[in-house]
Design an enzyme around this catalytic site. Structure first.
Site, PDB file in Angstrom:
ATOM      1  N   ASN A  23      35.950  32.511  12.508  1.00  0.00           N
ATOM      2  CA  ASN A  23      36.065  33.076  11.161  1.00  0.00           C
ATOM      3  C   ASN A  23      35.331  34.412  11.003  1.00  0.00           C
ATOM      4  O   ASN A  23      35.570  35.127  10.039  1.00  0.00           O
ATOM      5  CB  ASN A  23      35.558  32.080  10.115  1.00  0.00           C
ATOM      6  CG  ASN A  23      36.526  30.920   9.943  1.00  0.00           C
ATOM      7  OD1 ASN A  23      37.622  30.931  10.511  1.00  0.00           O
ATOM      8  ND2 ASN A  23      36.129  29.913   9.182  1.00  0.00           N
ATOM      9  N   ARG A 121      46.578  27.100  -1.496  1.00  0.00           N
ATOM     10  CA  ARG A 121      45.644  28.139  -1.031  1.00  0.00           C
ATOM     11  C   ARG A 121      46.144  29.470  -1.558  1.00  0.00           C
ATOM     12  O   ARG A 121      46.659  30.293  -0.824  1.00  0.00           O
ATOM     13  CB  ARG A 121      45.524  28.132   0.489  1.00  0.00           C
ATOM     14  CG  ARG A 121      44.815  26.909   0.996  1.00  0.00           C
ATOM     15  CD  ARG A 121      44.558  26.975   2.476  1.00  0.00           C
ATOM     16  NE  ARG A 121      43.375  27.729   2.815  1.00  0.00           N
ATOM     17  CZ  ARG A 121      42.807  27.696   4.010  1.00  0.00           C
ATOM     18  NH1 ARG A 121      43.303  26.962   4.964  1.00  0.00           N
ATOM     19  NH2 ARG A 121      41.731  28.407   4.256  1.00  0.00           N
ATOM     20  N   PRO A 122      45.994  29.668  -2.857  1.00  0.00           N
ATOM     21  CA  PRO A 122      46.531  30.892  -3.446  1.00  0.00           C
ATOM     22  C   PRO A 122      45.730  32.125  -3.018  1.00  0.00           C
ATOM     23  O   PRO A 122      44.609  32.003  -2.511  1.00  0.00           O
ATOM     24  CB  PRO A 122      46.371  30.652  -4.949  1.00  0.00           C
ATOM     25  CG  PRO A 122      45.316  29.618  -5.085  1.00  0.00           C
ATOM     26  CD  PRO A 122      45.309  28.817  -3.825  1.00  0.00           C
ATOM     27  N   LEU A 125      43.102  35.848  -6.246  1.00  0.00           N
ATOM     28  CA  LEU A 125      41.865  36.627  -6.384  1.00  0.00           C
ATOM     29  C   LEU A 125      41.939  37.909  -5.549  1.00  0.00           C
ATOM     30  O   LEU A 125      41.459  38.961  -5.971  1.00  0.00           O
ATOM     31  CB  LEU A 125      40.649  35.794  -5.964  1.00  0.00           C
ATOM     32  CG  LEU A 125      40.464  34.457  -6.686  1.00  0.00           C
ATOM     33  CD1 LEU A 125      39.246  33.714  -6.157  1.00  0.00           C
ATOM     34  CD2 LEU A 125      40.316  34.690  -8.193  1.00  0.00           C
ATOM     35  N   ASP A 305      34.224  23.049   5.824  1.00  0.00           N
ATOM     36  CA  ASP A 305      34.775  22.913   7.175  1.00  0.00           C
ATOM     37  C   ASP A 305      34.027  21.869   8.001  1.00  0.00           C
ATOM     38  O   ASP A 305      34.558  21.377   9.003  1.00  0.00           O
ATOM     39  CB  ASP A 305      34.728  24.264   7.912  1.00  0.00           C
ATOM     40  CG  ASP A 305      35.785  25.232   7.395  1.00  0.00           C
ATOM     41  OD1 ASP A 305      36.630  24.823   6.587  1.00  0.00           O
ATOM     42  OD2 ASP A 305      35.756  26.404   7.812  1.00  0.00           O
ATOM     43  N   ARG A 397      43.240  25.683  17.869  1.00  0.00           N
ATOM     44  CA  ARG A 397      43.234  26.895  17.030  1.00  0.00           C
ATOM     45  C   ARG A 397      41.803  27.357  16.748  1.00  0.00           C
ATOM     46  O   ARG A 397      41.560  28.534  16.509  1.00  0.00           O
ATOM     47  CB  ARG A 397      43.912  26.556  15.690  1.00  0.00           C
ATOM     48  CG  ARG A 397      45.010  27.484  15.308  1.00  0.00           C
ATOM     49  CD  ARG A 397      45.872  27.016  14.173  1.00  0.00           C
ATOM     50  NE  ARG A 397      45.252  26.408  13.012  1.00  0.00           N
ATOM     51  CZ  ARG A 397      44.503  27.030  12.117  1.00  0.00           C
ATOM     52  NH1 ARG A 397      44.221  28.291  12.226  1.00  0.00           N
ATOM     53  NH2 ARG A 397      44.025  26.368  11.086  1.00  0.00           N
TER      54      ARG A 397
END
Ligand code: UD1
Length: 417
Positions: A23, A121-122, A125, A305, A397
């Site tokens: 990340n 998961r828009p 923002l 997570d 992943r």
């Protein structure tokens, strides 16, 4: 299809280096295109998501290659500003290219991102902030087209400290006229890592980690560099694996402060935790106690997570643990699979209740998402008999050679491709 075979019951012993953070790597790879320069990144994990990000760079006309943990990028010849759906769907973080392309080209055309199915998961923002900076954004059938003749710096108050939105704004703001200030910015360590990289490019960025980040544009240097920070979620996963299976494991190359909330709960469950400056030793008898109440929250709170892997470690912990998941609406997808192993977990909305059982037994499972799949691996290490996890590539992943790392610690695990 990847098939994980795990025979539980072995204690984990030894030392293990923790990979670089996925990340942190992805936004830094996106940031490498905001001005024409060469970048050298070190300690980059070899993962499908990283590969997908590098393929996006090559599609845009950049040179991008990974050799082991080193990534070399030359974005001087970037020639496009649109990313095809086939590349976007491979990972949600591809949305981060929106801010980067706007900064470099004044336009970006991409489709809505893919990634784990953790519920809604828009990216509202992200879009609202970029509009506030002067971008014109059109959305049509999942395609997004952004344009900005010139972005302008402004004060953006995020209603929620979204990690991705904070990163996107930071990237776009590097090309804006004037100063941008992000209030209620995400405080995750990955924001600090992005700030350090942008500074190495010559940008003026400050405040990462404080909740208020200021960016005042870029003065490109010739080359940028970053050493990717250790992956705190992978470190948490390995710590939970040791807690669940029992044993004595030293995690090396980590920053214990970045996953101290996870270590705190493992300690509360009965593990010995010995933190050094760049290492953590986890000792567990394998018999844990429930930890009571625990809620996920933006950093420095308990990371969403790490929730599935801690849940997996607590399946045999004596007593009741109640988890409240506050970040994602669909983050208990691993639960029905864990129940097949004999776990006693019930879910009601945001709340999951775990009643520790004496024994878990191996079972055939299907991985649901990245961290849910990792939770099944952790549970499998603590179960009697064989667990077989069919996985459509979710786990790999985010975890680099997890099977080899666990095997080196004594686990009976192998991955069949
Ligand atoms: C990042 C991490 C992910 C982690 C998450 C939260 C990467 C590549 N991924 O994801 O592993 O689980 O942070 O720590 O770094 N939201 C909105 N509107 C938006 C943006 C977000 O409603 O425009 C909501 C999301 O639906 C979610 C919450 O905010 O419920 C958190 O999202 P965000 O912090 O943006 O996570 P990501 O950046 O997607």
């Amino acid at each position: 299809m990847e098939i994980w075979h795990i025979r539980g019951g072995n204690r984990l012993r030894g030392a293990c280096f923790v990979q670089g953070s996925k990340n942190a790597s992805l936004p830094i790879i996106a940031a490498s295109i905001i001005c024409p320069l060469k970048s050298e990144l070190m300690n980059v994990p070899q993962l499908r998501d990283v590969d997908a990000a590098l393929r996006i760079l090559r599609h845009l006309g950049c040179l991008a290659e990974q050799r082991g943990g080193d990534v070399y990028i030359d974005s001087t010849r970037l020639s496009g500003s649109s990313i095809p759906h086939s590349l976007m769907v491979e990972m949600r973080s591809s949305v981060i290219f929106m801010g980067a392309l706007l900064a470099r080209c004044g336009e970006a055309r991409l489709s809505l991102p893919g990634g784990c199915q953790l519920g809604k998961r828009p990216i509202d923002l992200h879009l609202a902030a970029l509009r506030q900076m002067g971008a014109e954004i059109e959305e049509d059938a999942g395609e997004i087209c952004c344009r900005a003749e010139k972005l302008r710096g402004t004060e953006i108050i995020l209603p929620f400290p979204s990690v991705g939105a904070t990163e996107n704004i930071m990237l776009a703001a590097c090309a804006a006229r004037g100063e941008t200030i992000i209030r209620n910015a995400a405080r995750e360590p990955e924001i600090g890592a992005l700030q350090d990289y942008l500074r190495s490019m010559g940008a003026e960025v400050s405040g990462a980690g404080s909740g208020s980040v200021s960016i005042s544009g870029i003065r490109p240097n010739r080359e940028a560099a970053a050493r990717i920070i250790p992956d705190r979620i992978v470190a948490s996963t390995l710590a939970c694996a040791c807690a669940a299976a029992g044993g004595d494991v030293e995690l090396r190359g980590v920053d214990p402060g970045q996953f101290s909330t996870v270590l705190h709960f493992l300690n509360r469950a009965g593990c010995d935790i010995i933190s050094g400056s760049r290492s953590v030793r986890v000792r567990s008898s394998g018999r844990l106690s429930a930890v009571g109440e625990l809620s996920t929250a933006p950093y420095p709170g308990f990371p969403t997570d790490a929730q599935p892997v801690l849940m997996a470690a607590l399946l045999r912990a004596e007593g009741r643990t109640a988890i409240t998941e506050n970040i994602f609406e669909n983050r208990y997808r691993q639960v029905p699979e864990l129940r097949r192993m004999g776990a006693d977990v019930t879910v009601s909305g945001k709340l999951a209740e775990i009643w520790g059982v004496d024994r878990l037994h191996g079972a055939p499972l299907t991985a649901t998402d990245l961290r849910g799949g990792a939770a099944m691996v952790v549970a499998g290490l603590a179960a009697e008999g064989e667990t077989v996890i069919c996985d459509d590539g979710h786990i790999t992943r985010g975890y680099e050679r997890l099977d080899m790392r666990l095997r080196a610690l004594g686990a009976d695990i192998y991955l069949e491709y």
